[in-house]
Design a protein around this motif. Structure first.
Motif, PDB file in Angstrom:
ATOM      1  N   UNK A  13     -26.405  18.255   3.669  1.00 51.58           N
ATOM      2  CA  UNK A  13     -25.604  19.267   2.970  1.00 51.58           C
ATOM      3  C   UNK A  13     -26.314  19.736   1.701  1.00 51.58           C
ATOM      4  N   UNK A  14     -26.977  18.818   1.004  1.00 52.50           N
ATOM      5  CA  UNK A  14     -27.754  19.234  -0.163  1.00 52.50           C
ATOM      6  C   UNK A  14     -28.826  20.241   0.266  1.00 52.50           C
ATOM      7  N   UNK A  39     -11.173  13.236  -0.184  1.00 54.17           N
ATOM      8  CA  UNK A  39     -11.671  13.083   1.176  1.00 54.17           C
ATOM      9  C   UNK A  39     -11.010  11.911   1.877  1.00 54.17           C
ATOM     10  N   UNK A  97     -17.819  23.997   2.330  1.00 51.31           N
ATOM     11  CA  UNK A  97     -17.537  22.686   2.915  1.00 51.31           C
ATOM     12  C   UNK A  97     -16.077  22.690   3.322  1.00 51.31           C
ATOM     13  N   UNK A 101      -7.624  21.798  -1.104  1.00 49.98           N
ATOM     14  CA  UNK A 101      -8.622  20.790  -1.437  1.00 49.98           C
ATOM     15  C   UNK A 101      -7.958  19.511  -1.920  1.00 49.98           C
ATOM     16  N   UNK A 130     -27.165  23.536   0.994  1.00 49.43           N
ATOM     17  CA  UNK A 130     -26.732  24.196  -0.243  1.00 49.43           C
ATOM     18  C   UNK A 130     -27.921  24.864  -0.941  1.00 49.43           C
ATOM     19  N   UNK A 131     -29.064  24.205  -0.962  1.00 45.42           N
ATOM     20  CA  UNK A 131     -30.232  24.773  -1.626  1.00 45.42           C
ATOM     21  C   UNK A 131     -30.757  25.979  -0.862  1.00 45.42           C
ATOM     22  N   UNK A 184     -17.464  18.425  -4.492  1.00 45.39           N
ATOM     23  CA  UNK A 184     -16.642  18.517  -3.276  1.00 45.39           C
ATOM     24  C   UNK A 184     -16.220  17.148  -2.787  1.00 45.39           C
ATOM     25  N   UNK A 186      -9.270  22.609   3.139  1.00 43.49           N
ATOM     26  CA  UNK A 186      -9.895  21.405   3.684  1.00 43.49           C
ATOM     27  C   UNK A 186      -9.260  21.033   5.011  1.00 43.49           C
ATOM     28  N   UNK A 220     -24.775  13.783   3.696  1.00 43.17           N
ATOM     29  CA  UNK A 220     -24.813  14.271   2.317  1.00 43.17           C
ATOM     30  C   UNK A 220     -26.167  14.916   2.025  1.00 43.17           C
ATOM     31  N   UNK A 240     -32.201  24.281  -8.723  1.00 47.20           N
ATOM     32  CA  UNK A 240     -31.535  24.410  -7.430  1.00 47.20           C
ATOM     33  C   UNK A 240     -31.129  23.033  -6.907  1.00 47.20           C
ATOM     34  N   UNK A 241     -32.002  22.067  -7.115  1.00 48.21           N
ATOM     35  CA  UNK A 241     -31.674  20.704  -6.679  1.00 48.21           C
ATOM     36  C   UNK A 241     -30.508  20.139  -7.501  1.00 48.21           C
ATOM     37  N   UNK A 244     -22.736  20.354  -6.904  1.00 43.69           N
ATOM     38  CA  UNK A 244     -21.822  20.901  -5.899  1.00 43.69           C
ATOM     39  C   UNK A 244     -21.307  19.798  -4.971  1.00 43.69           C
ATOM     40  N   UNK A 245     -22.244  18.967  -4.497  1.00 44.54           N
ATOM     41  CA  UNK A 245     -21.854  17.901  -3.572  1.00 44.54           C
ATOM     42  C   UNK A 245     -20.930  16.907  -4.257  1.00 44.54           C
ATOM     43  N   UNK A 248     -28.202  21.810  -9.122  1.00 40.00           N
ATOM     44  CA  UNK A 248     -26.960  22.520  -8.804  1.00 40.00           C
ATOM     45  C   UNK A 248     -26.370  21.998  -7.498  1.00 40.00           C
ATOM     46  N   UNK A 249     -27.236  21.763  -6.497  1.00 39.66           N
ATOM     47  CA  UNK A 249     -26.736  21.283  -5.208  1.00 39.66           C
ATOM     48  C   UNK A 249     -26.087  19.915  -5.359  1.00 39.66           C
ATOM     49  N   UNK A 250     -26.703  19.060  -6.161  1.00 44.56           N
ATOM     50  CA  UNK A 250     -26.098  17.735  -6.357  1.00 44.56           C
ATOM     51  C   UNK A 250     -24.746  17.835  -7.056  1.00 44.56           C
ATOM     52  N   UNK A 293     -19.302  13.256   5.115  1.00 42.52           N
ATOM     53  CA  UNK A 293     -20.100  13.627   3.947  1.00 42.52           C
ATOM     54  C   UNK A 293     -20.456  12.397   3.110  1.00 42.52           C
TER      55      UNK A 293
END
Lengths: 319, 319, 319, 319
Positions: free
Chosen positions: D268-269, D197, D280, D194, D272-273, C313, D87, D265, C302-303, C309-310, C305-307, D259
């Motif tokens: 957001x992690x 940024x 986003x 998208x 997300x978890x 984006x 976005x 950041x 999960x950690x 994802x971030x 995957x979140x990284x 972000x």
């Protein structure tokens, strides 16, 4: 359908609703046993409905407060937040179902202009796009007004209306179940002036509106902790602008339980101490009649026992 | 120094302390106005002192509860957690200062074996290492017993003792201020059987001991939220094993404020509802007499106002 | 029992422990496979043991850190908090069981003076009170020293000692299982200088010591939230005075999991950002070898995957 | 006012907005430097505007997202929640000010039917009640359409419209500043597909939409803790029904910061978890250009230092 349902109407027993007869609001009021045989006042909007209550013209008003697709009804939420001494007596659910109606002789494929209340239009938009791709939308002030307009002017060819409308108007039904979301439902509340609380039923809801302390980061978190530390669940939380500046909100909150439940009372005390402005809108039976579930450590007996314990130790009794 | 300070001692007015006269505990008891002229019972440990209180032999016992360097006194904490119906009446601070004493004629450089209570030894260890690098430690049961032992046996050459000890024993002082930490202080509490509460002074402390619900991750967090959501600060939190298994703890907690302060009372109610076992040890004036500071939204008036508000809305009064 | 267990001892492979042979610490070290056949250095206290590690005289030291009845071992906790660059390599449990021993020919009923380490005395006090109500306590520096003293002086009649002591000393056992709490256990840790981390085993523990920001009410709550918001359970939290003033504490904390577990690493980052001083004492297998349980939403995947994802984006990739 | 502002319009450089020219949305788009001299596509609603962006017909669309009096714009919020890969590039504020216009020759006192977009009507309702107590409301699809309708049919006598409308239509102004709330403002966002940024400016905002885990009491609290434990403030939180059942909500959230700010950041992690679905929507400069304030312990350097520390201790380096 007569606006007054009965001959023996007593003027202190009027009920206001967004009319005319046949609207979803009318269907909600139709679920209220004590309203049967009383005078039903048809009004044009939630403001008029609540005015009737405040002025005493009606004992109660039925108003839409939330739609499962469209969300909270802003006008209702803002009215409840600004008019003092109102109380919610009960909540009622009405399925959102629509029919497309027209003057006799109209063919579905010839429909070009569709009269519809904007909220109804939003909820039938996909059906209309698919079936009548080149239609145009003419906004109406209510679902029934959309139907009624067909009899008054020639601009619209058809109207989105609630089921059963053809019993009240000389119209024909071109299509039924034209709503985009078959599970959509609207929640209504019956609102009165401040009165004594309904008895707890074990399946109750408590509604409040609370503001947050200004310029206090994390204050929403602190508000929610008032509930979580007493095991009180929220079934609704919505923000509404206070209106004086961007970024200032009040929160409309529904709690599971009755203010006479100890954990709810204790949470409200916490909110009152915390919030610069909190309104109690009432404790009333849930529309679904499902018993409120809560962890046993938040039971009334636990609160009573703790108070007895505290009283004893202050009195110097052995623990 | 006589164990009984006065002729007219009434046996119901005995005070127990870790003796003999001259110990730090004796110095703490010497700060208690109502103990002057009463019978002072010298005992050997905190267990005996609290036995005297429970049995009624003494009206109160002075016991050490925390040292600024060594931490909580486990024996005291465990005794308070397991003996019911005790109350703390007040707290007293005694600076931790030590002297090195010996029989007349002893030279500092000849000292090899040093008799000292283990806690005192821990607090003078650096000085002894520096000044007497080859010394050996002989443990004693109290600071005064360490000094007294010099007169009874020849094993030790010197003893760590409290200042003033040479007034009571035929000993000479080889060095003063031998404590490693000049700011060290020990906190004592005067403990009685359950009695009526002292009046709030605005500079009070409330002591409790609470267990956590079993197998409930995050339950310490939930315990602390009981205080934070009422604006109650903790001045102490210590864990002690319950003793039945590794990983099971109770928490000794000192709160700022008096149980008759609304925010403290409300927090205690929350703890009582949450904890499978909570003991109230008392509300009493702080040793430093500093007024408790708290955010105005947690004032007594705010609690009273919220209760009035809740009572009014339950009664159906206009808000 | 020889202090050095083997002929081929390499001086870089010494292990220090609170001796002499036969103590509970010795029993803990006896559980360490890599210590077998190496040189075992018997020392007098935890300070000496850690000095050996810091100076390089020993590769590791076995020290008691917690007792299920008596609680945390203050000397160990304070030493770990103040000596930098130590690492815990593993933890070991030793049941706390005591025997009463005496010189041959001694009868139990004639025992008057009992030599015992203060902690051992506290754990056998009830048995001694019941069986030898008029006994006196003579403190010793270790459990084995208590037994050994019987051979050196005539003051004590008997000693509280660990089981098996009569194999090493010419003493007889007067009674066994004299401990008051049959489930009592002491937890030891094997401490080394900073080394590479042991691999995660799925049944690990991570130890840290953290201070709180000064004068920040609610900061303990904020510290604990670093763990709860990442689903990391604490198996231990103890406070110890920092020593500079009353009311200033550091916290000894054991977390379930390994620093190479994502949720633990993330929690430590949070603690590091929050705390003015945090020490990492190591990640190591739990003595009970029980796999750490955690909610799946805190899994490593999960950690990761979140990284991802971030990262995506931020790079402007479609979500 | 021409729909296309310039001759050299490149079709990949179209901007969509709720038209026609003169609307509040047009005024918002007029604040965008990169839109000057490009093709401006007038559309009828937010759905069409976002369709243009998704299909590539326009590079961006200006859409209203929040009104300081009326609250969040549901259609916009729901569209952003359901259309992937959009976005927000920036936000723009337009004061809400209205005029009452009519065909030349109309006298204010003769006005009976007022054409107005429902939102505009709600914001001028008090003025109309006071000045034209017997008026009737005819709904329009936009503020400019209300004015335009005066030229097409004879039903309405006057219209509520934005200031400046008389420059574009052959109408006269009967009254100005007829809005009930002189401080009212509408917030618009410029939305694109998208893209990379925008750089952080120190005065940024980050928008997300997150759902809560199902049937998890207290999960909103847990969501908010993701921000509070990293010192990230929310400037907006609104709930919107997910639409599948009453009581299921998603939350529209604006965070202070970019972000690429470490604390944002990291938050957001955490979101997300935690969240079964999080979108986003972008990081972009705040309309008010006020620098984001945050506590120094949440600075980028603190995050970087903590990571270095963790990396070092995992590598076994001295701390």
């Amino acid at each position: 359908m007569p606006e007054t349902t009965d001959a023996a109407a007593d003027p202190t027993e009027s009920y206001s609703y967004l009319g005319p007869a046949g609207t979803f609001t009318w269907k909600a009021l139709d679920q209220v046993p004590q309203a049967r045989g009383q005078h039903w006042r048809s009004v044009n909007n939630v403001g008029e409905a609540l005015d009737d209550v405040v002025s005493g013209r009606s004992v109660a008003a039925m108003i839409a407060i939330e739609n499962s697709v469209e969300g909270g009804v802003s006008a209702t939420q803002d009215a409840l937040a600004t008019i003092p001494n109102l109380r919610i007596l009960g909540e009622y659910l009405v399925p959102v179902d629509f029919v497309l109606v027209a003057r006799p002789g109209t063919e579905l494929d010839r429909v070009r202009v569709v009269n519809a209340h904007p909220v109804a239009y939003a909820q039938t938009h996909l059906w209309l796009e698919a079936r009548l791709p080149s239609h145009e939308h003419l906004p109406a002030t209510s679902n029934v007004a959309a139907a009624a307009s067909l009899l008054e002017s020639g601009i619209a060819d058809a109207a989105i209306a609630p089921p059963g409308i053809t019993e009240h108007f000389d119209l024909v039904q071109l299509a039924e179940h034209v709503g985009d979301n078959p599970t959509a439902v609207t929640r209504f509340v019956l609102v009165s002036r401040t009165v004594e609380l309904p008895e707890p039923t074990g399946a109750d809801k408590t509604s409040i509106i609370a503001e947050l302390p200004a310029d206090h980061p994390g204050s929403l978190l602190e508000l929610l902790e008032q509930f979580s530390t007493r095991g009180v669940n929220m079934s609704l939380i919505e923000s509404r602008p206070i209106g004086d500046a961007l970024g200032r909100y009040r929160f409309i909150i529904d709690l599971e339980g009755h203010v006479l439940d100890e954990r709810v009372a204790d949470a409200l005390l916490g909110v009152r101490r915390f919030s610069p402005s909190v309104m109690f809108l009432g404790s009333y039976p849930r529309a679904d009649r499902l018993p409120v579930e809560y962890v046993s450590r938040y039971g009334d007996d636990v609160f009573t026992e703790a108070r007895d314990w505290l009283r004893g130790l202050i009195a110097g009794e052995p623990q």
